[in-house]
Design a protein around this motif. Structure first.
Motif, PDB file in Angstrom:
ATOM      1  N   ILE A   1       0.848  -1.204   0.000  1.00 24.51           N
ATOM      2  CA  ILE A   1       0.000   0.000   0.000  1.00 24.51           C
ATOM      3  C   ILE A   1       0.884   1.255   0.000  1.00 24.51           C
ATOM      4  O   ILE A   1       0.630   2.218  -0.728  1.00 24.51           O
ATOM      5  CB  ILE A   1      -0.950   0.000   1.223  1.00 24.51           C
ATOM      6  CG1 ILE A   1      -1.874  -1.241   1.202  1.00 24.51           C
ATOM      7  CG2 ILE A   1      -1.756   1.298   1.288  1.00 24.51           C
ATOM      8  CD1 ILE A   1      -2.856  -1.290   0.073  1.00 24.51           C
TER       9      ILE A   1
ATOM     10  N   ARG B   1       1.281   4.592  -2.504  1.00 20.78           N
ATOM     11  CA  ARG B   1       1.141   5.972  -2.007  1.00 20.78           C
ATOM     12  C   ARG B   1       2.384   6.799  -2.348  1.00 20.78           C
ATOM     13  O   ARG B   1       2.282   7.960  -2.757  1.00 20.78           O
ATOM     14  CB  ARG B   1       0.911   5.966  -0.497  1.00 20.78           C
ATOM     15  CG  ARG B   1      -0.475   5.488  -0.148  1.00 20.78           C
ATOM     16  CD  ARG B   1      -0.740   5.579   1.328  1.00 20.78           C
ATOM     17  NE  ARG B   1      -2.093   5.105   1.591  1.00 20.78           N
ATOM     18  CZ  ARG B   1      -2.518   4.668   2.762  1.00 20.78           C
ATOM     19  NH1 ARG B   1      -1.699   4.636   3.786  1.00 20.78           N
ATOM     20  NH2 ARG B   1      -3.754   4.263   2.915  1.00 20.78           N
TER      21      ARG B   1
ATOM     22  N   GLY C   1      -6.931   5.412   2.558  1.00 20.33           N
ATOM     23  CA  GLY C   1      -7.443   4.170   3.118  1.00 20.33           C
ATOM     24  C   GLY C   1      -6.968   3.994   4.543  1.00 20.33           C
ATOM     25  O   GLY C   1      -6.319   4.864   5.109  1.00 20.33           O
ATOM     26  N   ALA C   2      -7.268   2.861   5.093  1.00 22.68           N
ATOM     27  CA  ALA C   2      -7.080   2.695   6.537  1.00 22.68           C
ATOM     28  C   ALA C   2      -5.757   2.053   6.930  1.00 22.68           C
ATOM     29  O   ALA C   2      -5.427   2.030   8.099  1.00 22.68           O
ATOM     30  CB  ALA C   2      -8.235   1.875   7.093  1.00 22.68           C
TER      31      ALA C   2
ATOM     32  N   TRP D   1     -12.387  -0.600  -2.066  1.00 20.98           N
ATOM     33  CA  TRP D   1     -11.369  -0.065  -2.964  1.00 20.98           C
ATOM     34  C   TRP D   1     -10.124  -0.954  -2.828  1.00 20.98           C
ATOM     35  O   TRP D   1      -9.074  -0.505  -2.392  1.00 20.98           O
ATOM     36  CB  TRP D   1     -11.055   1.374  -2.575  1.00 20.98           C
ATOM     37  CG  TRP D   1     -12.110   2.376  -2.917  1.00 20.98           C
ATOM     38  CD1 TRP D   1     -12.063   3.274  -3.939  1.00 20.98           C
ATOM     39  CD2 TRP D   1     -13.366   2.623  -2.249  1.00 20.98           C
ATOM     40  NE1 TRP D   1     -13.204   4.054  -3.956  1.00 20.98           N
ATOM     41  CE2 TRP D   1     -14.015   3.672  -2.933  1.00 20.98           C
ATOM     42  CE3 TRP D   1     -14.013   2.053  -1.144  1.00 20.98           C
ATOM     43  CZ2 TRP D   1     -15.268   4.166  -2.542  1.00 20.98           C
ATOM     44  CZ3 TRP D   1     -15.245   2.531  -0.760  1.00 20.98           C
ATOM     45  CH2 TRP D   1     -15.863   3.581  -1.453  1.00 20.98           C
ATOM     46  N   PRO D   2     -10.252  -2.223  -3.193  1.00 16.40           N
ATOM     47  CA  PRO D   2      -9.174  -3.167  -2.885  1.00 16.40           C
ATOM     48  C   PRO D   2      -7.934  -2.869  -3.705  1.00 16.40           C
ATOM     49  O   PRO D   2      -8.016  -2.364  -4.820  1.00 16.40           O
ATOM     50  CB  PRO D   2      -9.779  -4.514  -3.296  1.00 16.40           C
ATOM     51  CG  PRO D   2     -10.725  -4.165  -4.403  1.00 16.40           C
ATOM     52  CD  PRO D   2     -11.297  -2.824  -4.024  1.00 16.40           C
TER      53      PRO D   2
ATOM     54  N   PRO E   1      -4.323   2.542  -2.948  1.00 16.43           N
ATOM     55  CA  PRO E   1      -3.970   3.291  -1.727  1.00 16.43           C
ATOM     56  C   PRO E   1      -5.191   3.607  -0.867  1.00 16.43           C
ATOM     57  O   PRO E   1      -5.042   4.015   0.277  1.00 16.43           O
ATOM     58  CB  PRO E   1      -3.328   4.575  -2.273  1.00 16.43           C
ATOM     59  CG  PRO E   1      -2.878   4.203  -3.638  1.00 16.43           C
ATOM     60  CD  PRO E   1      -3.888   3.234  -4.153  1.00 16.43           C
ATOM     61  N   ASP E   2      -6.371   3.443  -1.423  1.00 15.86           N
ATOM     62  CA  ASP E   2      -7.609   3.666  -0.659  1.00 15.86           C
ATOM     63  C   ASP E   2      -8.075   2.401   0.064  1.00 15.86           C
ATOM     64  O   ASP E   2      -9.132   2.395   0.685  1.00 15.86           O
ATOM     65  CB  ASP E   2      -8.734   4.116  -1.597  1.00 15.86           C
ATOM     66  CG  ASP E   2      -8.312   5.268  -2.480  1.00 15.86           C
ATOM     67  OD1 ASP E   2      -7.605   6.141  -1.995  1.00 15.86           O
ATOM     68  OD2 ASP E   2      -8.683   5.267  -3.670  1.00 15.86           O
ATOM     69  N   SER E   3      -7.301   1.330  -0.045  1.00 14.95           N
ATOM     70  CA  SER E   3      -7.700   0.065   0.579  1.00 14.95           C
ATOM     71  C   SER E   3      -8.043   0.278   2.053  1.00 14.95           C
ATOM     72  O   SER E   3      -7.285   0.918   2.775  1.00 14.95           O
ATOM     73  CB  SER E   3      -6.557  -0.948   0.462  1.00 14.95           C
ATOM     74  OG  SER E   3      -6.891  -2.129   1.133  1.00 14.95           O
ATOM     75  N   GLY E   4      -9.152  -0.271   2.453  1.00 14.13           N
ATOM     76  CA  GLY E   4      -9.597  -0.092   3.830  1.00 14.13           C
ATOM     77  C   GLY E   4     -10.738   0.896   3.945  1.00 14.13           C
ATOM     78  O   GLY E   4     -11.451   0.934   4.945  1.00 14.13           O
ATOM     79  N   LYS E   5     -10.916   1.691   2.877  1.00 15.16           N
ATOM     80  CA  LYS E   5     -12.067   2.595   2.860  1.00 15.16           C
ATOM     81  C   LYS E   5     -13.319   1.766   2.612  1.00 15.16           C
ATOM     82  O   LYS E   5     -13.315   0.870   1.756  1.00 15.16           O
ATOM     83  CB  LYS E   5     -11.878   3.633   1.758  1.00 15.16           C
ATOM     84  CG  LYS E   5     -12.858   4.776   1.841  1.00 15.16           C
ATOM     85  CD  LYS E   5     -12.365   5.965   1.029  1.00 15.16           C
ATOM     86  CE  LYS E   5     -12.632   5.770  -0.449  1.00 15.16           C
ATOM     87  NZ  LYS E   5     -12.383   6.999  -1.217  1.00 15.16           N
TER      88      LYS E   5
ATOM     89  N   PRO F   1     -11.653  -2.612   8.179  1.00 16.66           N
ATOM     90  CA  PRO F   1     -10.713  -1.995   7.228  1.00 16.66           C
ATOM     91  C   PRO F   1      -9.500  -2.861   6.880  1.00 16.66           C
ATOM     92  O   PRO F   1      -9.083  -2.873   5.727  1.00 16.66           O
ATOM     93  CB  PRO F   1     -10.302  -0.704   7.945  1.00 16.66           C
ATOM     94  CG  PRO F   1     -11.491  -0.363   8.775  1.00 16.66           C
ATOM     95  CD  PRO F   1     -12.031  -1.676   9.256  1.00 16.66           C
ATOM     96  N   ILE F   2      -8.941  -3.597   7.835  1.00 19.02           N
ATOM     97  CA  ILE F   2      -7.755  -4.389   7.510  1.00 19.02           C
ATOM     98  C   ILE F   2      -8.113  -5.528   6.536  1.00 19.02           C
ATOM     99  O   ILE F   2      -7.244  -6.009   5.796  1.00 19.02           O
ATOM    100  CB  ILE F   2      -7.067  -4.942   8.787  1.00 19.02           C
ATOM    101  CG1 ILE F   2      -5.707  -5.562   8.473  1.00 19.02           C
ATOM    102  CG2 ILE F   2      -7.935  -5.950   9.506  1.00 19.02           C
ATOM    103  CD1 ILE F   2      -4.685  -4.626   7.877  1.00 19.02           C
TER     104      ILE F   2
END
Lengths: 104, 272
Positions: free
Chosen positions: A77, A81, A102-103, B187-188, B191-195, B259-260
């Protein structure tokens, strides 16, 4: 840009253990079978996950290649970024980021 | 016989691959929900399980991408992912080519489908089976709906595919279960993964429980992409279950944004 060819290489690589071994031993022999730009070629050779993401490689293809390259999930990830900060947003495809927040 | 079970569940690779990174309560409650779903599936005494999954380039690529494909192999290998990365050992999973081909022929009376006598499972099928058929003794018939490489099949075709599949199940003597796997908003692998858009998920699941055809088919792909991410296209799998179970109410047994695991983790099944 030959995103299709880049993705096709990764698609085949992701599901073929023998091809993975060949790629790691002699990547040029594999890449000669695909019509790649120099940028795509170099991104693959350098295992530059972030740049491959920017080039538009579908995340479901890139995720497996990142794992094959030994990146843990947070590193994967983070590589995307970091690449966004360096190169700007994804150039094409569905996997363009929306906010990068994201998280993980 | 007929359709004896119809359900949905999440298939995100993090559910098994990143379990060690999850909050223990998230992991335990989700795993317990999968156990409940396995018990409900087993209680229906199926002879075979059809798994409708949105696959992720394990078998199909943009050189020849079927909108819908049904497997007809005598065995399947999976997962394609690195077993340590996914947390699931690679193995062979039994199929039933004879039953597959009968079902394919019947489905083809109503909708066009591709078929495949070779098929490798990715996390879209391997994660659900890890929980739902942990002994790998049940014959599996894999189904893919292309949710990855546009152009994508319109939602009303996913509904029609589900209808055709139901009709086929009702026409074979075996007891058939169907599980559709996929995420709702997510959003797999970005960088948005977990949203996770929890409000969007809950609205979608409400429509899914009611089997509300008009509401389920009203999403445009542009809206889904904006509100529910790339992963949101996998609602096609859920919609196929609704098309297969017209007139029946469904119930969501578990929903929690984790999220994880990069998705609102879900289990649900239809009151047939």
């Amino acid at each position: 840009m030959s995103l299709y060819q880049t993705q096709k290489l990764l698609y085949q690589l992701n599901k073929d253990v023998q091809m993975q071994a060949s790629f790691l031993a002699d990547h040029e022999a594999i890449m000669n079978n695909f019509k790649l730009t120099q940028e795509e070629h170099d991104a693959l050779v350098n295992k530059d996950i972030g740049l491959l993401y920017i080039l538009g490689v579908n995340g479901q293809i890139l995720m497996h290649f990142a794992a094959m390259c030994g990146l843990a999930w947070p590193e994967y990830i983070q590589a995307m970024r970091d690449a966004l900060a360096i190169h700007g947003n994804v150039r094409t495809g569905l996997y363009v980021t929306t906010d990068g927040k994201g998280a993980v | 016989m007929s359709l004896v079970f119809a359900g949905v569940c999440s298939h995100a690779p993090g559910i098994t691959g990143r379990a060690h990174m999850a909050d223990p309560d998230d992991k335990e409650t989700l795993y317990s929900a999968f156990d409940d779903m396995r018990e409900a599936l087993e209680a229906s005494k199926p002879d075979a399980l059809i798994v409708i999954a949105a696959e992720h380039f394990a078998n199909f690529f943009m050189n020849n991408m079927p909108a819908y494909c049904i497997g007809a192999a005598d065995e399947y290998e999976g997962p394609i992912e690195d077993p340590k990365w996914l947390g699931i050992e690679r193995r062979l999973i039994p199929g039933n080519p004879e039953l597959s081909k009968r079902i394919i022929a019947k489905v083809m009376k109503d909708v066009d489908v591709a078929y495949a006598e070779e098929w490798k499972f990715d996390h879209g099928i391997s994660v659900p089976l890890h929980f739902l058929t942990p002994e790998y003794e049940l014959d599996i018939i894999p189904v893919n709906i292309n949710c990855q490489g546009p152009p994508l099949s319109p939602l009303h075709r996913a509904w029609a595919f589900g209808q055709a599949l139901r009709k086929a199940c009702d026409e074979v003597p075996e007891r058939i279960a169907i599980v559709a796997t996929g995420g709702i908003s997510h959003w797999p692998a970005t960088p948005d993964s977990g949203k996770i858009n929890e409000a969007w998920d809950k609205e979608f699941l409400q429509r899914w429980c009611a089997g509300d055809k008009d509401a389920l088919l009203s999403y445009t792909d542009e809206e889904t992409w904006q509100d529910a991410g790339q992963g949101g296209f996998e609602i096609r799998a859920f919609i196929a279950i609704s098309g297969a179970t017209i007139g029946s109410q469904a119930k969501v047994h578990y929903y929690r944004p984790i999220p994880i695991f990069a998705v609102g983790c879900t289990t649900g099944w239809v009151d047939l």
